[in-house]
Write a protein that holds these residues in place. Structure first.
Motif, PDB file in Angstrom:
ATOM      1  N   ASN A 148       1.231  -0.984   0.296  1.00  0.00           N
ATOM      2  CA  ASN A 148       0.128  -0.102   0.337  1.00  0.00           C
ATOM      3  C   ASN A 148       1.061   1.132  -0.001  1.00  0.00           C
ATOM      4  N   SER A 149       0.379   2.428  -0.273  1.00  0.00           N
ATOM      5  CA  SER A 149       0.985   3.333   0.061  1.00  0.00           C
ATOM      6  C   SER A 149       0.062   4.076   1.346  1.00  0.00           C
ATOM      7  N   VAL A 150       0.588   5.227   2.082  1.00  0.00           N
ATOM      8  CA  VAL A 150       0.112   5.717   2.806  1.00  0.00           C
ATOM      9  C   VAL A 150       0.090   7.219   2.760  1.00  0.00           C
ATOM     10  N   GLY A 151       0.586   7.774   1.613  1.00  0.00           N
ATOM     11  CA  GLY A 151       0.844   9.032   1.210  1.00  0.00           C
ATOM     12  C   GLY A 151       2.024   9.434   1.784  1.00  0.00           C
ATOM     13  N   CYS A 152       2.257  11.735   2.059  1.00  0.00           N
ATOM     14  CA  CYS A 152       2.678  11.884   2.921  1.00  0.00           C
ATOM     15  C   CYS A 152       2.566  12.850   3.482  1.00  0.00           C
ATOM     16  N   ARG A 153       3.376  13.896   3.839  1.00  0.00           N
ATOM     17  CA  ARG A 153       2.495  15.260   4.568  1.00  0.00           C
ATOM     18  C   ARG A 153       2.130  15.816   3.418  1.00  0.00           C
ATOM     19  N   LYS A 168     -16.170  -0.050   1.995  1.00  0.00           N
ATOM     20  CA  LYS A 168     -17.313   0.976   1.485  1.00  0.00           C
ATOM     21  C   LYS A 168     -16.235   2.291   1.827  1.00  0.00           C
ATOM     22  N   CYS A 169     -15.097   2.322   2.096  1.00  0.00           N
ATOM     23  CA  CYS A 169     -14.759   3.841   1.947  1.00  0.00           C
ATOM     24  C   CYS A 169     -13.971   4.460   0.917  1.00  0.00           C
ATOM     25  N   PRO A 170     -13.575   5.403   1.186  1.00  0.00           N
ATOM     26  CA  PRO A 170     -13.077   6.015  -0.013  1.00  0.00           C
ATOM     27  C   PRO A 170     -11.897   6.023  -0.050  1.00  0.00           C
ATOM     28  N   SER A 171     -10.390   5.363  -1.965  1.00  0.00           N
ATOM     29  CA  SER A 171      -9.755   4.544  -1.525  1.00  0.00           C
ATOM     30  C   SER A 171      -8.211   5.903  -1.243  1.00  0.00           C
ATOM     31  N   ILE A 172      -7.342   5.839  -0.316  1.00  0.00           N
ATOM     32  CA  ILE A 172      -5.778   6.345  -0.441  1.00  0.00           C
ATOM     33  C   ILE A 172      -5.412   6.527  -2.147  1.00  0.00           C
ATOM     34  N   PHE A 173      -5.672   5.219  -2.786  1.00  0.00           N
ATOM     35  CA  PHE A 173      -4.983   6.199  -3.710  1.00  0.00           C
ATOM     36  C   PHE A 173      -5.979   7.411  -4.526  1.00  0.00           C
ATOM     37  N   ASP A 174      -7.248   7.584  -4.467  1.00  0.00           N
ATOM     38  CA  ASP A 174      -7.571   8.685  -5.050  1.00  0.00           C
ATOM     39  C   ASP A 174      -7.339  10.010  -4.851  1.00  0.00           C
ATOM     40  N   TYR A 175      -6.513   9.483  -3.509  1.00  0.00           N
ATOM     41  CA  TYR A 175      -6.111  11.536  -3.400  1.00  0.00           C
ATOM     42  C   TYR A 175      -4.007  11.312  -3.237  1.00  0.00           C
ATOM     43  N   LEU A 176      -3.696  10.356  -3.446  1.00  0.00           N
ATOM     44  CA  LEU A 176      -2.334  10.411  -3.405  1.00  0.00           C
ATOM     45  C   LEU A 176      -1.666  11.657  -4.313  1.00  0.00           C
ATOM     46  N   CYS A 177      -0.324  12.246  -3.520  1.00  0.00           N
ATOM     47  CA  CYS A 177      -0.039  13.398  -4.346  1.00  0.00           C
ATOM     48  C   CYS A 177       0.732  13.283  -5.274  1.00  0.00           C
ATOM     49  N   GLU A 178       1.170  13.758  -6.521  1.00  0.00           N
ATOM     50  CA  GLU A 178       1.648  12.864  -7.526  1.00  0.00           C
ATOM     51  C   GLU A 178       3.200  12.186  -7.548  1.00  0.00           C
ATOM     52  N   VAL A 201      -2.785  -0.185   7.267  1.00  0.00           N
ATOM     53  CA  VAL A 201      -2.343   0.744   7.565  1.00  0.00           C
ATOM     54  C   VAL A 201      -1.484   0.195   8.414  1.00  0.00           C
ATOM     55  N   ARG A 202      -0.368   0.567   8.758  1.00  0.00           N
ATOM     56  CA  ARG A 202       0.306  -0.177   9.818  1.00  0.00           C
ATOM     57  C   ARG A 202       0.576   0.432  11.084  1.00  0.00           C
ATOM     58  N   GLY A 203       0.256  -0.502  12.079  1.00  0.00           N
ATOM     59  CA  GLY A 203       0.025  -0.208  13.455  1.00  0.00           C
ATOM     60  C   GLY A 203       1.358   1.426  14.088  1.00  0.00           C
ATOM     61  N   LEU A 204       2.512   1.566  13.468  1.00  0.00           N
ATOM     62  CA  LEU A 204       3.311   2.471  13.968  1.00  0.00           C
ATOM     63  C   LEU A 204       2.698   4.126  12.682  1.00  0.00           C
ATOM     64  N   ASP A 205       3.065   5.195  13.413  1.00  0.00           N
ATOM     65  CA  ASP A 205       2.478   6.335  12.589  1.00  0.00           C
ATOM     66  C   ASP A 205       4.200   6.752  12.102  1.00  0.00           C
ATOM     67  N   TYR A 206       5.474   6.154  11.541  1.00  0.00           N
ATOM     68  CA  TYR A 206       6.505   6.912  11.537  1.00  0.00           C
ATOM     69  C   TYR A 206       5.890   6.989   9.338  1.00  0.00           C
ATOM     70  N   TYR A 207       5.248   6.514   8.925  1.00  0.00           N
ATOM     71  CA  TYR A 207       5.691   5.382   8.075  1.00  0.00           C
ATOM     72  C   TYR A 207       4.895   6.757   6.926  1.00  0.00           C
ATOM     73  N   THR A 208       5.407   6.386   6.027  1.00  0.00           N
ATOM     74  CA  THR A 208       5.017   7.572   4.646  1.00  0.00           C
ATOM     75  C   THR A 208       4.982   6.618   3.296  1.00  0.00           C
ATOM     76  N   LYS A 209       4.478   6.825   2.131  1.00  0.00           N
ATOM     77  CA  LYS A 209       4.214   6.436   1.324  1.00  0.00           C
ATOM     78  C   LYS A 209       4.535   4.732   1.324  1.00  0.00           C
ATOM     79  N   THR A 210       5.407   4.400   1.047  1.00  0.00           N
ATOM     80  CA  THR A 210       5.647   2.460   0.865  1.00  0.00           C
ATOM     81  C   THR A 210       5.366   2.110   2.632  1.00  0.00           C
ATOM     82  N   ALA A 211       4.095   1.257   2.618  1.00  0.00           N
ATOM     83  CA  ALA A 211       3.732   0.406   3.699  1.00  0.00           C
ATOM     84  C   ALA A 211       3.539  -0.970   2.701  1.00  0.00           C
ATOM     85  N   PHE A 212       4.134  -1.929   4.077  1.00  0.00           N
ATOM     86  CA  PHE A 212       3.560  -3.656   2.875  1.00  0.00           C
ATOM     87  C   PHE A 212       4.651  -4.537   4.281  1.00  0.00           C
TER      88      PHE A 212
END
Ligand code: HAM
Length: 427
Positions: free
Chosen positions: A164-169, A219-229, A256-267
């Motif tokens: 997954n990607s969890v996006g950035c700031r 049914k929630c909105p997908s993060i992939f529709d909101y990732l920045c370029e 989504v992982r149990g630690l808050d420090y992730y950005t972009k890639t999560a697996f």
């Protein structure tokens, strides 16, 4: 209570230790092949490191840390994970001075005060790898490929890689706002934990295992529709690299992982063999952690895996491992007066790298032979009155029961030639 290990901890008994040696050796071998160097950090750190690093709203920080005070009243915590300590060491020792990309791995015990169940312990062992210094998705691909190479070398099957990607700031706050909006009129149906998550970090609702929440999350909105370029391109390139490496993955926008420090890639790597606690490992990118802990902005990515879960999977899949061959030579005496000579003999045999044992309980010769049998010793050297007078020992081959006398001075050369013969007979 005195003879009982604390809840959620366990002893690794000799009957299981070969799995640990095997796994540890493979981890070191594979990761060194990938250019990672081992780092060992303390088992405890100042509590603030984890609060800042992992995130004040996470379950780990809120409920699961073993925290105590030292004599001066400073708060310390047994490490619940290895990434924040490694980043702390990276900053403290200015490791980037040696190399702009620092590739480290570690093995060790972690501590989380969770409710124990199969696959979930309060003290458990992780191995992990961290690559600190590159923003490029090619290093994400390498972390994933190195982690999978370990499972592959062990011979584990039935594993899936969830990505997954969890996006950035930049883009995550926008997605969080969308999630808050989505959950707003559904709050009554969420579990009490998710109600709190709604306030603090609605992303974590996606991870809730409760059925009532999962129904809504579906049914929630997908993060992939909101990732920045930048995040979208990063994810796309990572996928290309994984495809090039022939690595199969499933995209899971709810990961989504149990630690808050992730950005972009999560697996996460999931084993089909384990029950509820099926993650054999997980990781991702953490581009702001170095900064959060007092360093300069330094993008990074890493992975860690629970070694108990790997070993449980190995056992379930009947993975064959090399086992310790045991005692090769037993030195038996007919009387305690020969102990000095027997000690010398056993010592010299051990110095030659041959595993040898002796009787420490003053047993009869018969009982010593039984013990040698139990230990599966290949040879027994017997030192009795007759042998003593002749400066010899009787050497008994425990497989074919043949025996002969040899001079004490010739024992080492004799044993070495016997084991050499056995070795060449094997190959
Ligand atoms: P984590 O997902 O919290 O990530 O833990 C990684 C792995 O440790 C899990 O997938 C699981 O196999 C094992 N594990 C976690 N908790 C327990 C437990 N209570 N009992 C047994 N095994 C457990 C991290 O720790 C991150 N530091 C990973 C990372 C490294 N991210 C970037 N770099």
């Amino acid at each position: 209570m005195l003879a009982k290990a604390p809840k959620g901890t366990s002893d690794i008994l000799p009957s299981r230790i070969d799995y640990w040696y095997y796994l540890e050796n493979i981890i070191k071998e594979v990761l060194q092949n990938y250019g990672y160097q081992e780092i060992r950090t303390p088992a405890f750190e100042y509590t603030e490191l984890f609060v800042r690093g992992i995130g004040a709203t996470t379950d780990i920080v809120n409920k699961e840390m073993f925290t105590f005070q030292d004599r001066k009243g400073r708060s310390l915590t047994l490490r619940p994970e290895g990434t924040a300590p490694v980043v702390r060491a990276y900053i403290e020792h200015n490791l980037k001075r040696e190399n702009p990309l620092v590739k480290l791995f570690y093995l060790g015990s972690m501590f989380r005060c969770e409710k124990p169940q199969a696959g979930r312990y309060r003290q458990f062992n992780q191995f992990g790898l961290e690559a600190i210094g590159s923003p490029l998705p090619i290093i994400d691909a390498e972390i994933i490929s190195a982690s999978l190479a370990i499972y592959q070398k062990i011979g584990l099957t039935d594993l899936s890689l969830m990505l997954n990607s969890v996006g950035c700031r930049e883009c995550r706050p926008k997605y969080l706002a969308v999630l808050r909006e989505y959950f707003l009129d559904k709050r009554d149906s969420l579990c009490p934990d998710c109600l709190l998550r709604y306030e603090k970090n609605p992303l974590r609702i996606l991870d809730c295992k409760k059925e009532q929440c999962q129904k809504i999350v579906k049914k929630c909105p997908s993060i992939f529709d909101y990732l920045c370029e930048d995040c979208a391109t990063h994810f796309l390139k990572l996928r290309q690299y994984l495809d090039t490496l022939g690595i199969v993955y499933q995209i899971n926008p709810l990961l989504v992982r149990g630690l808050d420090y992730y950005t972009k890639t999560a697996f996460e790597i999931i084993s089909g063999e384990l029950g509820a606690q099926n993650a054999v490992g997980g990781g991702g990118r953490y581009d702001y952690l170095v900064e959060e802990l007092g360093g300069n902005y330094t993008p990074a990515v890493g992975f860690a895996a629970g070694m108990e879960r790997i070993i449980e999977t190995m056992i379930k899949q009947s993975i064959k491992i090399p086992v310790w061959e045991g005692i090769k030579v037993f030195v038996a005496t007919t009387d305690a007066s020969y102990f000095v000579t027997a000690l010398e003999i056993v010592n010299q045999i051990r110095e030659k790298g041959i595993a040898a044992e002796i009787d420490f309980l003053g047993k009869s010769l018969k009982a010593q032979m039984r013990l040698a049998n139990k230990l599966k010793a290949s040879y027994v050297l017997i030192l009795g009155q007759e042998e003593w007078q002749e400066k010899k020992v009787t050497i008994k081959d425990m497989v074919n029961s043949s025996q002969e006398k040899i001079l004490i001075t010739e024992i080492l050369a004799y044993l070495q030639s016997l084991f050499l013969k056995k070795e060449s007979g094997k190959s």
